[in-house]
Design an enzyme around this catalytic site. Structure first.
Site, PDB file in Angstrom:
ATOM      1  N   SER A 153      -9.952  -0.330   6.885  1.00 26.88           N
ATOM      2  CA  SER A 153      -9.368  -0.236   5.547  1.00 26.88           C
ATOM      3  C   SER A 153      -8.686  -1.480   5.010  1.00 26.88           C
ATOM      4  CB  SER A 153      -8.380   0.921   5.486  1.00 26.88           C
ATOM      5  OG  SER A 153      -9.074   2.108   5.273  1.00 26.88           O
ATOM      6  N   SER A 177      -9.714   1.978   2.687  1.00 25.25           N
ATOM      7  CA  SER A 177      -8.831   2.658   1.781  1.00 25.25           C
ATOM      8  C   SER A 177      -7.813   1.753   1.086  1.00 25.25           C
ATOM      9  CB  SER A 177      -8.061   3.744   2.546  1.00 25.25           C
ATOM     10  OG  SER A 177      -7.259   3.168   3.554  1.00 25.25           O
ATOM     11  N   LYS A 214       0.855  -1.196   0.000  1.00 24.09           N
ATOM     12  CA  LYS A 214       0.000   0.000   0.000  1.00 24.09           C
ATOM     13  C   LYS A 214       0.888   1.243   0.000  1.00 24.09           C
ATOM     14  CE  LYS A 214      -3.953   1.986   2.529  1.00 24.09           C
ATOM     15  NZ  LYS A 214      -4.852   1.841   3.686  1.00 24.09           N
TER      16      LYS A 214
HETATM   17  N1  GLN Z   1     -13.058   4.535   6.035  1.00 22.67           N
HETATM   18  C1  GLN Z   1     -12.506   4.938   7.294  1.00 22.67           C
HETATM   19  C2  GLN Z   1     -12.064   6.380   7.194  1.00 22.67           C
HETATM   20  O1  GLN Z   1     -12.265   6.951   6.163  1.00 22.67           O
HETATM   21  C3  GLN Z   1     -11.361   4.046   7.662  1.00 22.67           C
HETATM   22  C4  GLN Z   1     -10.179   4.266   6.845  1.00 22.67           C
HETATM   23  C5  GLN Z   1      -9.005   3.418   7.251  1.00 22.67           C
HETATM   24  O2  GLN Z   1      -9.160   2.406   7.908  1.00 22.67           O
HETATM   25  N2  GLN Z   1      -7.850   3.878   6.873  1.00 22.67           N
HETATM   26  O3  GLN Z   1     -11.538   6.931   8.118  1.00 22.67           O
END
Ligand code: GLN
Length: 477
Positions: free
Chosen positions: A168, A144, A69
């Protein structure tokens, strides 16, 4: 023989060990596959074809392609968090997880697309444009870590690393039909992970099956003196938990997770999955996690607060992008941050700064931390005497259409309603494929356990996988 790209890491390792496979052949196939598919899927922000090679000929992951990532630092390689503000940034050092991968002979094949700075649940906030879901190219892969999950699902890589602050790793794994694990907070070093919310972030594996997730966690887990929140506990060999046996396992089923808003197909798939485990000797226990309803609002105070502080370092002075033609220093900061951050990043910085400002700190941040403790106590009570693991859906719906939620932050935030509590409480949680919707989109089941009880999760998930074949289904591409 089957195409090499469609095999798992443990299958490939066996072939390599028997000397019947030269690792370079895997790489050739994988890069061909990326060339063929990634114009459509856009899972990669960087394909590392030129210097992709194992740094050692021994090790647990010798010859295995791994996609990283883009918020994890790889020395001398673009690391952008899919943000314009980090354009051209090449870290001078490797994250601890990267060092460990290199020591075990893994081959780093590139960087994966993601929501900008990991803010999002759909991969649509990336500066580079959205990644597509391999099961339906009009849909989002989740986020994400959407690039990582989509690439594993499309056989563009064998393994991938993601990061999980509020879901995410698990939510994209669920929406792409692969396995994703958020380890216990402190199990894996965060050194070299570009911070979103430091008290919630964890790096974890995304893989084609449970065994591969265990293999990858074995490599990346462990104490690191460079991360004072990593915990000094021995790392078990997670492969030893891969036994088909759930006899007597007590599965908690929280009533707060099966309420209106949940998609019918998702609810049905999870209930069926729980019944499968019951047939194999597990017991279910109805439990209550009464503070669940506060998890989302708690998260959207704590996470942006920490993010606003972490993102203060991107000012055009030391890293990446700097706006041109600024009048003076202050104007340079303002222009750089205005042009460098996307809308969602700006929204988080504004929200977080507001919650932390004097006068509001007690009302928002401090209050949220107290509620966070309550949420953790709910889990402590459940794991204290009632159950060994908890099973819930990973996401309330299967993958949604690109564009469907991007204009409505609240509906986007709701995608993580089932995954956020594990981050607030620091618990390990895994998403495993457990079904398909009527229109053939993958559905994931989430398995949670108490801190450092990843072994319970592995045993439960592995047992489920032995009697089902959801993880073997591939999208038509
Ligand atoms: N979707 C959640 C956010 O936007 C979690 C994102 C993540 O786990 N990085 O904060």
């Amino acid at each position: 023989m089957e195409n090499l790209y469609s095999l798992t890491a443990h299958e490939l390792r066996e072939l390599i060990d028997k000397k019947s496979l030269e690792p370079s052949r895997i790489l050739d196939e994988i890069f061909k596959r990326i060339e063929l598919l990634d114009d459509k899927i856009k899972a990669f922000v960087l394909v590392n074809k030129l210097n992709a090679k194992a740094e050692t000929k021994i090790g647990k992951l010798f010859g295995i392609p791994v996609l990283i990532k883009d918020n994890i630092c790889v020395k001398d390689e673009n690391t952008t968090c899919a943000s314009k503000i980090l354009e051209g940034f090449k870290p001078p050092y490797d994250a601890t997880v990267i060092k460990k991968l290199k020591l075990e002979g893994a081959v780093l094949i590139g960087k994966a697309n993601m929501d900008e700075f990991a803010f999002g649940s759909s991969c649509e906030t990336s500066f580079y444009g959205p990644t597509k879901n391999p099961w339906d190219l009009e849909r989002i892969p989740g986020g994400s870590s959407g690039g990582s999950a989509a690439a594993v699902a499309a056989d563009e890589t064998i393994l991938a690393l993601g990061s999980d602050t509020g879901g995410s790793i698990r939510q994209p794994a669920s929406l792409c039909g692969v396995v994703g694990l958020k380890p216990t907070y402190g199990r894996v070093s965060r050194y070299g992970l570009i911070a979103f919310a430091s008290s919630l972030d964890q790096i974890g594996p995304i893989a084609k099956d449970v065994k591969d997730a265990a293999l990858l966690l074995n490599v990346i887990a462990g104490h690191d003196e460079m991360d004072s929140t990593s915990v000094d506990l021995p790392v078990p060999d997670y492969r030893k938990s891969l036994v088909k046996d759930v006899k007597g396992l007590r599965i908690g089923v929280p009533k707060e997770y099966f309420v209106k808003g949940i998609d019918k197909d998702v609810e049905e798939a999870i209930k069926k999955a729980i019944n499968i485990l019951k047939d194999l000797g597990a017991k279910t226990i109805d439990i209550s996690l009464p503070h669940t309803e506060y998890a989302l609002s708690t998260y959207y105070i704590v996470a942006p607060a920490e993010a606003s502080s972490n993102l203060a370092r991107f000012d055009g002075v030391q890293y990446g992008f700097r706006a041109k033609d600024a009048k003076d220093l202050i104007d340079m900061y303002v222009q750089t941050r205005s042009q460098g951050f996307g809308n969602e990043a700006k929204r988080r910085i504004l929200l977080g700064t507001y919650c932390l400002s004097s006068g509001y700190y007690d009302a928002y941040y401090l209050k949220a931390q107290k509620v966070r403790t309550k949420i953790k106590e709910d889990f402590d009570n459940a794991f204290g005497s009632l159950c060994d693991c908890i099973i819930t859906p990973t996401s309330p719906t299967p993958a949604f259409k690109i564009g469907e939620r991007i204009e409505e932050p609240l509906s986007m935030y709701l995608s993580d309603i089932y995954t956020i509590p594990a981050n607030l409480a620091g618990l390990p949680a895994m998403s495993v494929p457990c079904g398909f919707s009527k229109n053939n989109l993958p559905i994931g089941m989430q398995i949670l356990a108490k801190p450092f009880a990843e072994e319970t999760i592995f045993r439960t998930a592995y047992t489920f996988e032995q009697v089902t074949d959801f993880h073997k289904k591939k999208p038509k591409l």
